[in-house]
Design a protein around this motif. Structure first.
Motif, short mmCIF file in Angstrom:
data_model
loop_
_atom_site.label_atom_id
_atom_site.label_comp_id
_atom_site.label_asym_id
_atom_site.label_seq_id
_atom_site.Cartn_x
_atom_site.Cartn_y
_atom_site.Cartn_z
N LYS A 91 0.84 -1.19 0.00
CA LYS A 91 0.00 0.00 0.00
C LYS A 91 0.88 1.25 0.00
N SER A 92 0.55 2.19 -0.84
CA SER A 92 1.33 3.43 -0.96
C SER A 92 1.41 4.15 0.38
N GLY A 93 2.62 4.50 0.79
CA GLY A 93 2.84 5.20 2.04
C GLY A 93 3.23 4.30 3.18
N LEU A 94 3.04 2.98 3.02
CA LEU A 94 3.41 2.04 4.08
C LEU A 94 4.64 1.23 3.72
N GLU A 95 5.17 1.45 2.52
CA GLU A 95 6.31 0.63 2.09
C GLU A 95 7.56 0.88 2.92
N HIS A 96 7.62 2.01 3.61
CA HIS A 96 8.79 2.32 4.44
C HIS A 96 8.53 2.04 5.91
N MET A 97 7.40 1.44 6.22
CA MET A 97 7.08 1.09 7.60
C MET A 97 7.32 -0.40 7.82
N GLN A 98 7.72 -0.74 9.02
CA GLN A 98 7.84 -2.15 9.39
C GLN A 98 6.50 -2.61 9.95
N ILE A 99 5.99 -3.72 9.43
CA ILE A 99 4.67 -4.22 9.83
C ILE A 99 4.84 -5.40 10.78
N ILE A 100 4.29 -5.27 11.98
CA ILE A 100 4.39 -6.32 12.99
C ILE A 100 3.01 -6.95 13.17
N PRO A 101 2.78 -8.16 12.67
CA PRO A 101 1.45 -8.79 12.84
C PRO A 101 1.26 -9.28 14.26
N ALA A 102 0.02 -9.24 14.73
CA ALA A 102 -0.29 -9.69 16.09
C ALA A 102 -1.71 -10.23 16.14
N THR A 150 -5.98 -6.09 24.06
CA THR A 150 -4.68 -6.72 24.36
C THR A 150 -4.24 -7.55 23.17
N ILE A 151 -3.00 -7.38 22.74
CA ILE A 151 -2.49 -8.11 21.58
C ILE A 151 -1.29 -8.97 21.98
N SER A 152 -0.90 -9.87 21.07
CA SER A 152 0.07 -10.92 21.39
C SER A 152 1.53 -10.56 21.11
N ARG A 153 1.82 -9.32 20.75
CA ARG A 153 3.21 -8.91 20.51
C ARG A 153 3.59 -7.78 21.46
N GLY A 154 4.88 -7.80 21.87
CA GLY A 154 5.33 -6.79 22.81
C GLY A 154 6.73 -6.29 22.47
N GLN A 155 7.48 -5.93 23.52
CA GLN A 155 8.82 -5.36 23.32
C GLN A 155 9.74 -6.30 22.56
N ASP A 156 9.61 -7.60 22.78
CA ASP A 156 10.48 -8.56 22.09
C ASP A 156 10.30 -8.51 20.58
N SER A 157 9.16 -8.03 20.12
CA SER A 157 8.88 -7.95 18.68
C SER A 157 9.08 -6.55 18.13
N GLY A 158 9.48 -5.59 18.99
CA GLY A 158 9.70 -4.22 18.53
C GLY A 158 8.53 -3.30 18.76
N VAL A 159 7.52 -3.73 19.51
CA VAL A 159 6.35 -2.90 19.79
C VAL A 159 6.70 -1.89 20.88
N ALA A 160 6.23 -0.66 20.70
CA ALA A 160 6.52 0.41 21.67
C ALA A 160 5.31 1.32 21.83
N VAL A 161 5.27 2.02 22.94
CA VAL A 161 4.17 2.95 23.22
C VAL A 161 4.12 4.05 22.15
#
Length: 276
Positions: free
Chosen positions: A107-118, A129-140
């Motif tokens: 999708k245009s505009g998201l190609e430079h973003m890292q996508i973390i599925p959860a 509440t989702i299943s990914r956290g700091q270990d996966s690169g998730v941050a506030v």
């Protein structure tokens, strides 16, 4: 003449064999007979061994099993079939999710973003509440998007990460009473702030003059934010637009999600590609 000679030869062979047996029985010492037996066994050990193997295989192949053993085999076979079916289903779901993520990444505009599925573990009122956290690169502060097949070309922002742990995170949905999300309404170039009101709705109040034309079902977009959201993404749609009773010159606008959050099972967290 030939027949007679053959008959005599067979008789002679029999007599000689009988005579040799008597000689070995009565005249040959026992020690010599024992050595002869050992020599015979040594010479013919391979044929004898093969005979034992054949008999053992024949005995093994024809061994019957008990009813309990038969039931245990049936149970083990069924377990293998179930396990195989589960693995096939998991592979099918994984392949399908990869296809969805590939389309979203394109999708245009998201190609430079890292996508973390959860996965969505739980949802209570206006928090998820989702299943990914700091270990996966998730941050506030990171934006969270829906991941549904129905809107694969138009996924929507559902909220932002409000708290993280090593293995999980909490998402503050845009309808939460503490949510303040910069947005813009379709057709208006001026940025606004969408405030959560709880119960799955949000409000844009006292910000849009009534001389602007607003329609029900107009799209509301989360504004692009460098490093967090490189392109504006739809977040909601207008469900009601009425005159503000306290500020008659302003619109009181109520918005609702564009996806069914209650049935949402998968999401993606957007992380800047340059972020650690």
């Amino acid at each position: 003449m030939t027949r007679k000679w053959v008959g005599i030869s067979k008789g002679m062979v029999f007599a000689c064999g009988l005579l040799m047996g008597v000689i070995f029985l009565f005249l040959v010492p026992r020690e010599a007979a024992g050595r002869l037996q050992l020599a015979y066994a040594h010479v013919f050990r391979w044929p004898l061994a093969m005979g034992r193997v054949v008999r053992t295989q024949a005995t093994t192949s024809t061994r019957s099993i008990s009813p309990q053993e038969y039931q245990d085999l049936l149970k083990a076979c069924q377990q293998l079939r179930n396990r195989s079916a589960n693995v096939e289903k998991e592979l099918e779901e994984a392949k399908h999710q990869i296809e969805l993520l590939t389309k979203l990444k394109a999708k245009s505009g998201l190609e430079h973003m890292q996508i973390i599925p959860a996965k969505v573990d739980a949802q209570v009122q206006d928090e998820m509440t989702i299943s990914r956290g700091q270990d996966s690169g998730v941050a506030v502060g990171q934006y969270v998007l829906s991941l549904t097949e129905d809107r694969i070309d138009d996924q929507c922002v559902i909220g932002v990460i409000s708290a993280v742990s090593a293995k999980g995170a909490k998402v503050r949905l845009f309808s939460d009473a503490s949510s303040r999300l910069p947005v813009r309404i379709a057709g208006l170039n001026v940025g606004k702030v969408m405030e959560g009101r709880g119960d799955g709705v949000a409000q844009i109040a006292r910000q849009v003059p009534r001389d602007h034309t607003i329609h029900v079902r107009d799209a509301v977009y989360a504004q692009a934010k460098r490093g967090q959201l490189d392109v504006s993404v739809i977040v909601a749609e207008i469900s009601q637009c009425k005159r503000d009773p306290d500020y008659p010159t302003m619109w009181d606008i109520t918005v609702r999600p564009v996806c069914d959050l209650a049935d949402l099972n998968d999401v993606v967290v957007l992380k800047a590609a340059s972020a650690p």
